[in-house]
Every structure is written in C-alpha cells, then in structure tokens.
Write a protein that holds these residues in place. Structure first.
Motif, PDB file in Angstrom:
ATOM      1  N   ARG A 240      -8.588   2.787  -9.978  1.00 14.51           N
ATOM      2  CA  ARG A 240      -8.972   3.974  -9.101  1.00 14.51           C
ATOM      3  C   ARG A 240      -9.847   3.566  -7.725  1.00 14.51           C
ATOM      4  NH1 ARG A 240      -9.418   9.861 -10.083  1.00 14.51           N
ATOM      5  NH2 ARG A 240      -7.981   9.221 -11.980  1.00 14.51           N
ATOM      6  N   PRO A 241     -10.684   2.983  -8.060  1.00 19.33           N
ATOM      7  CA  PRO A 241     -11.249   2.343  -6.798  1.00 19.33           C
ATOM      8  C   PRO A 241     -10.490   1.392  -5.634  1.00 19.33           C
ATOM      9  CG  PRO A 241     -12.747   1.725  -8.381  1.00 19.33           C
ATOM     10  CD  PRO A 241     -11.372   2.062  -9.102  1.00 19.33           C
ATOM     11  N   MET A 242      -9.616   0.626  -6.299  1.00 21.90           N
ATOM     12  CA  MET A 242      -8.887  -0.214  -5.422  1.00 21.90           C
ATOM     13  C   MET A 242      -7.424   0.914  -4.851  1.00 21.90           C
ATOM     14  SD  MET A 242     -10.299  -3.054  -5.098  1.00 21.90           S
ATOM     15  CE  MET A 242      -8.894  -4.277  -4.799  1.00 21.90           C
ATOM     16  N   ALA A 243      -7.297   1.923  -5.204  1.00 17.45           N
ATOM     17  CA  ALA A 243      -6.261   2.540  -4.732  1.00 17.45           C
ATOM     18  C   ALA A 243      -6.195   2.644  -3.303  1.00 17.45           C
ATOM     19  CB  ALA A 243      -6.140   4.015  -5.337  1.00 17.45           C
ATOM     20  N   PRO A 244      -7.061   2.976  -2.599  1.00 22.52           N
ATOM     21  CA  PRO A 244      -6.758   2.982  -1.148  1.00 22.52           C
ATOM     22  C   PRO A 244      -6.218   1.443  -0.346  1.00 22.52           C
ATOM     23  CG  PRO A 244      -9.038   3.933  -1.501  1.00 22.52           C
ATOM     24  CD  PRO A 244      -8.419   3.265  -2.755  1.00 22.52           C
ATOM     25  N   PHE A 245      -6.808   0.661  -0.902  1.00 25.48           N
ATOM     26  CA  PHE A 245      -6.419  -0.921  -0.619  1.00 25.48           C
ATOM     27  C   PHE A 245      -4.941  -1.064  -0.884  1.00 25.48           C
ATOM     28  CE2 PHE A 245     -10.888  -0.982  -1.218  1.00 25.48           C
ATOM     29  CZ  PHE A 245     -11.352  -1.484   0.198  1.00 25.48           C
ATOM     30  N   TYR A 246      -4.679  -0.596  -2.162  1.00 23.00           N
ATOM     31  CA  TYR A 246      -3.059  -1.005  -2.505  1.00 23.00           C
ATOM     32  C   TYR A 246      -2.218   0.015  -1.284  1.00 23.00           C
ATOM     33  CZ  TYR A 246      -5.091  -2.479  -6.794  1.00 23.00           C
ATOM     34  OH  TYR A 246      -5.543  -3.281  -7.891  1.00 23.00           O
ATOM     35  N   ILE A 247      -2.584   1.355  -1.221  1.00 21.88           N
ATOM     36  CA  ILE A 247      -1.604   2.254  -0.404  1.00 21.88           C
ATOM     37  C   ILE A 247      -1.820   1.586   1.125  1.00 21.88           C
ATOM     38  CG2 ILE A 247      -1.996   4.431   0.653  1.00 21.88           C
ATOM     39  CD1 ILE A 247      -3.290   5.337  -2.091  1.00 21.88           C
ATOM     40  N   SER A 248      -3.022   0.858   1.585  1.00 23.32           N
ATOM     41  CA  SER A 248      -2.909   0.594   2.923  1.00 23.32           C
ATOM     42  C   SER A 248      -2.114  -0.620   2.983  1.00 23.32           C
ATOM     43  CB  SER A 248      -4.136   0.405   3.593  1.00 23.32           C
ATOM     44  OG  SER A 248      -4.959  -0.451   2.514  1.00 23.32           O
ATOM     45  N   GLY A 249      -2.027  -1.380   1.911  1.00 23.29           N
ATOM     46  CA  GLY A 249      -1.340  -2.606   1.858  1.00 23.29           C
ATOM     47  C   GLY A 249       0.162  -2.348   2.162  1.00 23.29           C
ATOM     48  N   LEU A 250       0.556  -1.410   1.345  1.00 25.13           N
ATOM     49  CA  LEU A 250       1.947  -0.807   1.467  1.00 25.13           C
ATOM     50  C   LEU A 250       2.275  -0.228   2.630  1.00 25.13           C
ATOM     51  CD1 LEU A 250       2.361   1.121  -2.102  1.00 25.13           C
ATOM     52  CD2 LEU A 250       3.428  -1.069  -1.417  1.00 25.13           C
ATOM     53  N   VAL A 251       1.320   0.558   3.397  1.00 29.27           N
ATOM     54  CA  VAL A 251       1.687   0.968   4.790  1.00 29.27           C
ATOM     55  C   VAL A 251       1.766  -0.201   5.662  1.00 29.27           C
ATOM     56  CG1 VAL A 251       0.686   2.390   6.456  1.00 29.27           C
ATOM     57  CG2 VAL A 251       0.592   3.283   4.220  1.00 29.27           C
ATOM     58  N   ILE A 252       1.176  -1.097   5.813  1.00 33.75           N
ATOM     59  CA  ILE A 252       1.172  -2.304   6.649  1.00 33.75           C
ATOM     60  C   ILE A 252       2.319  -2.912   6.267  1.00 33.75           C
ATOM     61  CG2 ILE A 252       0.092  -4.456   7.216  1.00 33.75           C
ATOM     62  CD1 ILE A 252      -1.610  -2.260   8.225  1.00 33.75           C
ATOM     63  N   LEU A 253       2.782  -3.244   5.094  1.00 37.22           N
ATOM     64  CA  LEU A 253       4.011  -4.094   4.843  1.00 37.22           C
ATOM     65  C   LEU A 253       5.385  -3.077   5.240  1.00 37.22           C
ATOM     66  CD1 LEU A 253       3.471  -5.248   1.266  1.00 37.22           C
ATOM     67  CD2 LEU A 253       3.447  -6.445   3.386  1.00 37.22           C
ATOM     68  N   TYR A 254       5.084  -1.824   5.195  1.00 36.58           N
ATOM     69  CA  TYR A 254       6.252  -0.987   5.714  1.00 36.58           C
ATOM     70  C   TYR A 254       6.267  -1.147   7.334  1.00 36.58           C
ATOM     71  CZ  TYR A 254       9.127   3.051   6.708  1.00 36.58           C
ATOM     72  OH  TYR A 254       9.941   3.873   7.504  1.00 36.58           O
ATOM     73  N   GLY A 255       4.996  -0.907   7.835  1.00 39.25           N
ATOM     74  CA  GLY A 255       4.937  -1.438   9.214  1.00 39.25           C
ATOM     75  C   GLY A 255       5.834  -2.632   9.858  1.00 39.25           C
ATOM     76  N   VAL A 256       5.243  -3.867   9.170  1.00 37.27           N
ATOM     77  CA  VAL A 256       5.667  -4.871   9.592  1.00 37.27           C
ATOM     78  C   VAL A 256       7.134  -5.253   9.312  1.00 37.27           C
ATOM     79  CG1 VAL A 256       5.451  -7.432   8.990  1.00 37.27           C
ATOM     80  CG2 VAL A 256       3.440  -6.263   9.254  1.00 37.27           C
ATOM     81  N   ASN A 257       7.803  -4.653   8.232  1.00 40.23           N
ATOM     82  CA  ASN A 257       9.064  -4.427   8.040  1.00 40.23           C
ATOM     83  C   ASN A 257       9.931  -3.864   9.143  1.00 40.23           C
ATOM     84  OD1 ASN A 257      11.576  -5.123   6.705  1.00 40.23           O
ATOM     85  ND2 ASN A 257      11.322  -3.483   5.521  1.00 40.23           N
TER      86      ASN A 257
END
Length: 60
Positions: A14-31
């Motif tokens: 739960r505390p790490m959820a924003p970091f997981y979500i932002s990591g997925l958004v960054i990976l999608y943007g780079v792709n």
C-alpha cells in the motif's frame, strides 16, 4: 522456527503503490516514445529497426 526470521506486520504494497503506478506510467511513456521514433522517416529504413519487414528470406 522460520527460515526467514520473524514476520513483522508492516504494510509494503500500500505505501509503495504510487511508486509502482508511476513506474508503469513511465515505462508506457518510454515505450510509446520509442515506437514513435522508430516510425519516423529517418529510421524507417534502418536495418536495426525491429519494425522493418524484409522482402526476401535468407533461409533462416
């Protein structure tokens, strides 16, 4: 006795959820950016381009 030691009831996901979500958004943007650059006129005919379709087959 557990091999990993004592279990502590600390929340991890739960505390790490924003970091997981932002990591997925960054990976999608780079792709998306990499796909956009691979389809430009400058790199469209580059042999290193993975989207390049070869016309003939060389037997492999």
């Amino acid at each position: 006795m557990s091999l990993l030691g004592r279990k502590f009831p600390a929340p991890v996901a739960r505390p790490m959820a924003p970091f997981y979500i932002s990591g997925l958004v960054i990976l999608y943007g780079v792709n998306s950016f990499a796909n956009a650059l691979a389809s430009t006129d400058e790199y469209k005919n580059d042999p290193r381009n993975p989207n390049l379709k070869t016309q003939g087959s060389n037997g492999h």
